[in-house]
Design a protein around this motif. Structure first.
Motif, PDB file in Angstrom:
ATOM      1  N   SER A  50      39.800  17.241  37.349  1.00  0.00           N
ATOM      2  CA  SER A  50      40.555  15.988  37.438  1.00  0.00           C
ATOM      3  C   SER A  50      40.990  15.649  38.860  1.00  0.00           C
ATOM      4  N   GLY A  51      41.187  16.661  39.683  1.00  0.00           N
ATOM      5  CA  GLY A  51      41.716  16.433  41.026  1.00  0.00           C
ATOM      6  C   GLY A  51      43.219  16.185  41.040  1.00  0.00           C
ATOM      7  N   LEU A  52      43.867  16.279  39.880  1.00  0.00           N
ATOM      8  CA  LEU A  52      45.307  16.051  39.779  1.00  0.00           C
ATOM      9  C   LEU A  52      46.092  17.286  40.198  1.00  0.00           C
ATOM     10  N   ASP A  53      47.337  17.069  40.638  1.00  0.00           N
ATOM     11  CA  ASP A  53      48.222  18.152  41.029  1.00  0.00           C
ATOM     12  C   ASP A  53      48.839  18.767  39.773  1.00  0.00           C
ATOM     13  N   HIS A  54      48.781  20.098  39.680  1.00  0.00           N
ATOM     14  CA  HIS A  54      49.369  20.825  38.552  1.00  0.00           C
ATOM     15  C   HIS A  54      50.322  21.873  39.101  1.00  0.00           C
ATOM     16  N   HIS A  55      51.195  22.382  38.224  1.00  0.00           N
ATOM     17  CA  HIS A  55      52.184  23.380  38.621  1.00  0.00           C
ATOM     18  C   HIS A  55      52.258  24.464  37.556  1.00  0.00           C
ATOM     19  N   VAL A  56      52.487  25.677  38.013  1.00  0.00           N
ATOM     20  CA  VAL A  56      52.712  26.794  37.101  1.00  0.00           C
ATOM     21  C   VAL A  56      53.674  27.757  37.782  1.00  0.00           C
ATOM     22  N   VAL A  57      54.560  28.348  36.997  1.00  0.00           N
ATOM     23  CA  VAL A  57      55.476  29.353  37.518  1.00  0.00           C
ATOM     24  C   VAL A  57      54.879  30.720  37.208  1.00  0.00           C
ATOM     25  N   LEU A  58      54.812  31.570  38.235  1.00  0.00           N
ATOM     26  CA  LEU A  58      54.222  32.898  38.111  1.00  0.00           C
ATOM     27  C   LEU A  58      55.201  33.948  38.600  1.00  0.00           C
ATOM     28  N   GLU A  59      55.105  35.130  38.005  1.00  0.00           N
ATOM     29  CA  GLU A  59      55.911  36.248  38.480  1.00  0.00           C
ATOM     30  C   GLU A  59      55.273  36.835  39.733  1.00  0.00           C
ATOM     31  N   VAL A  60      56.111  37.146  40.703  1.00  0.00           N
ATOM     32  CA  VAL A  60      55.644  37.775  41.934  1.00  0.00           C
ATOM     33  C   VAL A  60      55.523  39.273  41.678  1.00  0.00           C
ATOM     34  N   VAL A  61      54.310  39.779  41.826  1.00  0.00           N
ATOM     35  CA  VAL A  61      54.049  41.200  41.623  1.00  0.00           C
ATOM     36  C   VAL A  61      54.423  41.987  42.870  1.00  0.00           C
ATOM     37  N   ALA A  62      54.132  41.425  44.028  1.00  0.00           N
ATOM     38  CA  ALA A  62      54.471  42.064  45.306  1.00  0.00           C
ATOM     39  C   ALA A  62      54.720  40.970  46.325  1.00  0.00           C
ATOM     40  N   CYS A  63      55.610  41.268  47.264  1.00  0.00           N
ATOM     41  CA  CYS A  63      55.956  40.315  48.315  1.00  0.00           C
ATOM     42  C   CYS A  63      56.085  41.068  49.623  1.00  0.00           C
ATOM     43  N   GLY A 114      43.704  47.193  41.085  1.00  0.00           N
ATOM     44  CA  GLY A 114      44.175  48.436  40.468  1.00  0.00           C
ATOM     45  C   GLY A 114      45.342  49.025  41.243  1.00  0.00           C
ATOM     46  N   ALA A 115      45.233  49.024  42.564  1.00  0.00           N
ATOM     47  CA  ALA A 115      46.305  49.551  43.406  1.00  0.00           C
ATOM     48  C   ALA A 115      47.569  48.697  43.273  1.00  0.00           C
ATOM     49  N   ALA A 116      47.397  47.374  43.197  1.00  0.00           N
ATOM     50  CA  ALA A 116      48.556  46.480  43.048  1.00  0.00           C
ATOM     51  C   ALA A 116      49.283  46.750  41.732  1.00  0.00           C
ATOM     52  N   MET A 117      48.530  46.940  40.655  1.00  0.00           N
ATOM     53  CA  MET A 117      49.131  47.221  39.350  1.00  0.00           C
ATOM     54  C   MET A 117      49.814  48.590  39.356  1.00  0.00           C
ATOM     55  N   ALA A 118      49.183  49.568  39.999  1.00  0.00           N
ATOM     56  CA  ALA A 118      49.757  50.915  40.060  1.00  0.00           C
ATOM     57  C   ALA A 118      51.080  50.911  40.845  1.00  0.00           C
ATOM     58  N   ARG A 119      51.206  50.051  41.856  1.00  0.00           N
ATOM     59  CA  ARG A 119      52.468  49.939  42.607  1.00  0.00           C
ATOM     60  C   ARG A 119      53.511  49.141  41.822  1.00  0.00           C
ATOM     61  N   TYR A 120      53.059  48.132  41.084  1.00  0.00           N
ATOM     62  CA  TYR A 120      53.963  47.250  40.351  1.00  0.00           C
ATOM     63  C   TYR A 120      54.623  47.976  39.159  1.00  0.00           C
ATOM     64  N   ALA A 121      53.836  48.761  38.430  1.00  0.00           N
ATOM     65  CA  ALA A 121      54.317  49.381  37.192  1.00  0.00           C
ATOM     66  C   ALA A 121      55.588  50.220  37.372  1.00  0.00           C
ATOM     67  N   PRO A 122      55.679  51.086  38.375  1.00  0.00           N
ATOM     68  CA  PRO A 122      56.926  51.847  38.524  1.00  0.00           C
ATOM     69  C   PRO A 122      58.122  50.970  38.908  1.00  0.00           C
ATOM     70  N   ALA A 123      57.870  49.876  39.616  1.00  0.00           N
ATOM     71  CA  ALA A 123      58.953  48.983  40.026  1.00  0.00           C
ATOM     72  C   ALA A 123      59.479  48.164  38.855  1.00  0.00           C
ATOM     73  N   ARG A 124      58.610  47.786  37.946  1.00  0.00           N
ATOM     74  CA  ARG A 124      58.980  46.974  36.770  1.00  0.00           C
ATOM     75  C   ARG A 124      58.311  47.556  35.527  1.00  0.00           C
ATOM     76  N   PRO A 125      58.728  48.746  35.076  1.00  0.00           N
ATOM     77  CA  PRO A 125      58.017  49.432  33.994  1.00  0.00           C
ATOM     78  C   PRO A 125      57.971  48.655  32.674  1.00  0.00           C
ATOM     79  N   ARG A 126      59.076  48.037  32.302  1.00  0.00           N
ATOM     80  CA  ARG A 126      59.097  47.305  31.030  1.00  0.00           C
ATOM     81  C   ARG A 126      58.173  46.095  31.069  1.00  0.00           C
ATOM     82  N   THR A 127      58.228  45.345  32.169  1.00  0.00           N
ATOM     83  CA  THR A 127      57.372  44.167  32.309  1.00  0.00           C
ATOM     84  C   THR A 127      55.910  44.578  32.385  1.00  0.00           C
ATOM     85  N   ALA A 128      55.601  45.658  33.066  1.00  0.00           N
ATOM     86  CA  ALA A 128      54.219  46.142  33.169  1.00  0.00           C
ATOM     87  C   ALA A 128      53.680  46.534  31.790  1.00  0.00           C
ATOM     88  N   ARG A 129      54.493  47.235  31.002  1.00  0.00           N
ATOM     89  CA  ARG A 129      54.062  47.608  29.640  1.00  0.00           C
ATOM     90  C   ARG A 129      53.818  46.364  28.795  1.00  0.00           C
TER      91      ARG A 129
END
Length: 167
Positions: A50-63, A114-129
Protein backbone atom coordinates in the motif's frame (compact mmCIF):
# COMPACT_ATOMS: atom_id res chain seq x y z
CA UNK A 1 8.52 -30.61 21.93
CA UNK A 2 12.13 -29.84 21.17
CA UNK A 3 13.44 -26.39 20.42
CA UNK A 4 14.18 -27.51 16.86
CA UNK A 5 10.71 -27.07 15.47
CA UNK A 6 7.73 -24.72 15.69
CA UNK A 7 4.48 -26.49 16.56
CA UNK A 8 2.21 -23.88 15.08
CA UNK A 9 2.20 -20.38 13.73
CA UNK A 10 0.80 -18.10 16.42
CA UNK A 11 -2.67 -16.84 15.59
CA UNK A 12 -3.07 -13.10 15.16
CA UNK A 13 -5.33 -11.50 17.76
CA UNK A 14 -8.82 -10.54 16.63
CA UNK A 15 -11.68 -8.46 17.96
CA UNK A 16 -11.25 -7.32 21.54
CA UNK A 17 -7.82 -8.99 21.89
CA UNK A 18 -6.60 -7.03 18.83
CA UNK A 19 -7.91 -3.75 20.26
CA UNK A 20 -6.13 -4.47 23.54
CA UNK A 21 -2.91 -5.39 21.73
CA UNK A 22 -3.07 -2.13 19.74
CA UNK A 23 -3.73 0.04 22.82
CA UNK A 24 -0.02 0.86 23.38
CA UNK A 25 0.06 2.43 19.88
CA UNK A 26 -2.63 4.86 21.05
CA UNK A 27 -0.65 5.60 24.21
CA UNK A 28 2.40 6.53 22.11
CA UNK A 29 0.28 8.67 19.77
CA UNK A 30 -1.20 10.74 22.61
CA UNK A 31 2.21 11.37 24.18
CA UNK A 32 2.22 8.66 26.86
CA UNK A 33 5.19 6.77 25.42
CA UNK A 34 7.33 7.54 28.49
CA UNK A 35 5.05 5.24 30.53
CA UNK A 36 6.77 2.29 28.83
CA UNK A 37 10.28 3.47 29.63
CA UNK A 38 12.84 1.82 27.39
CA UNK A 39 11.07 -1.55 27.39
CA UNK A 40 8.76 -0.83 24.43
CA UNK A 41 9.21 1.15 21.24
CA UNK A 42 6.85 2.36 18.52
CA UNK A 43 8.04 1.26 15.10
CA UNK A 44 6.89 3.17 12.04
CA UNK A 45 6.91 1.01 8.92
CA UNK A 46 5.79 1.55 5.33
CA UNK A 47 3.37 -0.95 3.81
CA UNK A 48 5.18 -2.88 1.10
CA UNK A 49 2.04 -3.04 -1.06
CA UNK A 50 0.00 0.00 0.00
CA UNK A 51 2.85 2.40 0.71
CA UNK A 52 0.90 3.63 3.75
CA UNK A 53 2.49 4.42 7.12
CA UNK A 54 1.82 1.77 9.79
CA UNK A 55 2.76 1.51 13.47
CA UNK A 56 3.41 -1.34 15.85
CA UNK A 57 4.64 -1.42 19.44
CA UNK A 58 7.41 -3.95 20.07
CA UNK A 59 9.27 -5.09 23.14
CA UNK A 60 12.94 -4.14 23.20
CA UNK A 61 14.99 -7.30 23.60
CA UNK A 62 18.31 -5.47 23.88
CA UNK A 63 19.38 -1.84 23.84
CA UNK A 64 22.77 -0.24 23.46
CA UNK A 65 22.27 3.46 24.10
CA UNK A 66 25.96 4.21 23.58
CA UNK A 67 26.06 2.87 20.01
CA UNK A 68 22.39 3.70 19.35
CA UNK A 69 20.64 0.47 18.51
CA UNK A 70 17.69 -1.54 19.71
CA UNK A 71 17.00 -5.23 19.08
CA UNK A 72 13.46 -6.57 18.67
CA UNK A 73 12.02 -10.01 17.88
CA UNK A 74 9.09 -11.02 15.70
CA UNK A 75 6.86 -13.16 17.91
CA UNK A 76 4.67 -13.92 14.87
CA UNK A 77 7.67 -15.09 12.85
CA UNK A 78 8.88 -13.86 9.47
CA UNK A 79 5.28 -13.58 8.22
CA UNK A 80 4.55 -10.59 10.49
CA UNK A 81 3.60 -7.57 8.39
CA UNK A 82 5.99 -5.21 10.17
CA UNK A 83 8.86 -7.64 9.60
CA UNK A 84 8.10 -8.04 5.89
CA UNK A 85 7.62 -4.28 5.52
CA UNK A 86 11.03 -3.66 7.08
CA UNK A 87 12.55 -6.19 4.69
CA UNK A 88 11.16 -4.12 1.81
CA UNK A 89 12.00 -0.70 3.34
CA UNK A 90 14.65 -0.99 6.07
CA UNK A 91 15.05 2.78 6.67
CA UNK A 92 12.38 4.04 9.06
CA UNK A 93 11.83 5.71 12.44
CA UNK A 94 11.21 4.49 15.95
CA UNK A 95 9.84 6.26 18.98
CA UNK A 96 11.15 5.52 22.45
CA UNK A 97 9.32 7.50 25.09
CA UNK A 98 8.67 10.78 23.29
CA UNK A 99 11.91 10.77 21.28
CA UNK A 100 12.08 9.83 17.61
CA UNK A 101 15.10 8.26 15.93
CA UNK A 102 15.86 7.58 12.27
CA UNK A 103 16.97 3.95 12.06
CA UNK A 104 17.98 1.30 9.58
CA UNK A 105 16.87 -2.28 10.15
CA UNK A 106 19.55 -4.95 10.14
CA UNK A 107 18.27 -8.51 10.14
CA UNK A 108 20.22 -10.83 12.41
CA UNK A 109 21.37 -14.21 11.11
CA UNK A 110 20.52 -17.44 12.96
CA UNK A 111 23.62 -17.41 15.15
CA UNK A 112 23.15 -13.75 16.12
CA UNK A 113 19.46 -14.38 16.83
CA UNK A 114 20.30 -17.39 18.99
CA UNK A 115 22.82 -15.34 20.96
CA UNK A 116 20.30 -12.49 21.38
CA UNK A 117 17.68 -14.90 22.76
CA UNK A 118 20.24 -16.56 25.06
CA UNK A 119 21.12 -13.11 26.52
CA UNK A 120 17.48 -12.00 26.76
CA UNK A 121 16.13 -15.09 28.58
CA UNK A 122 18.06 -14.63 31.85
CA UNK A 123 17.18 -10.92 31.93
CA UNK A 124 13.44 -11.55 31.40
CA UNK A 125 12.86 -15.25 32.21
CA UNK A 126 9.07 -15.12 32.48
CA UNK A 127 8.64 -13.17 29.25
CA UNK A 128 11.11 -15.44 27.43
CA UNK A 129 9.19 -18.56 28.53
CA UNK A 130 5.90 -16.99 27.40
CA UNK A 131 7.34 -16.03 23.99
CA UNK A 132 8.62 -19.57 23.49
CA UNK A 133 5.30 -21.12 24.52
CA UNK A 134 3.38 -18.65 22.34
CA UNK A 135 5.45 -19.71 19.33
CA UNK A 136 5.07 -23.41 20.17
CA UNK A 137 8.60 -24.08 21.43
CA UNK A 138 9.41 -26.19 24.45
CA UNK A 139 12.32 -25.12 26.61
CA UNK A 140 14.12 -26.57 29.59
CA UNK A 141 15.20 -23.06 30.60
CA UNK A 142 18.87 -23.62 29.79
CA UNK A 143 20.94 -21.10 27.87
CA UNK A 144 21.56 -23.73 25.18
CA UNK A 145 17.81 -24.31 24.79
CA UNK A 146 17.14 -20.58 24.40
CA UNK A 147 20.00 -20.30 21.91
CA UNK A 148 18.46 -23.07 19.75
CA UNK A 149 15.03 -21.45 19.94
CA UNK A 150 16.42 -18.00 19.14
CA UNK A 151 17.92 -19.35 15.92
CA UNK A 152 14.34 -19.83 14.68
CA UNK A 153 12.90 -16.47 15.78
CA UNK A 154 13.53 -13.49 13.50
CA UNK A 155 15.45 -10.77 15.35
CA UNK A 156 16.01 -7.28 13.97
CA UNK A 157 18.54 -4.69 15.11
CA UNK A 158 17.34 -1.11 14.59
CA UNK A 159 20.46 1.02 14.21
CA UNK A 160 20.12 4.78 14.74
CA UNK A 161 21.52 6.93 11.97
CA UNK A 162 24.44 9.05 13.21
CA UNK A 163 23.25 12.54 14.12
CA UNK A 164 19.69 11.76 13.02
CA UNK A 165 17.82 12.52 16.21
CA UNK A 166 14.43 13.71 15.04
CA UNK A 167 12.42 16.42 16.81
Amino acid sequence: MSADRVRHRPELPRGRRRRMARLPVTFFRIGLGPLFGRRLLLLHHTGRVSGLDHHVVLEVVACDAESGHWTVASGFGPEADWYQNLRATPKTTVQIGNRHYAVTARFLNEDESGAAMARYAPARPRTARRLCAFMGFGTDGSTDSYHRIGRQIPFVRLVAEPGQLLP
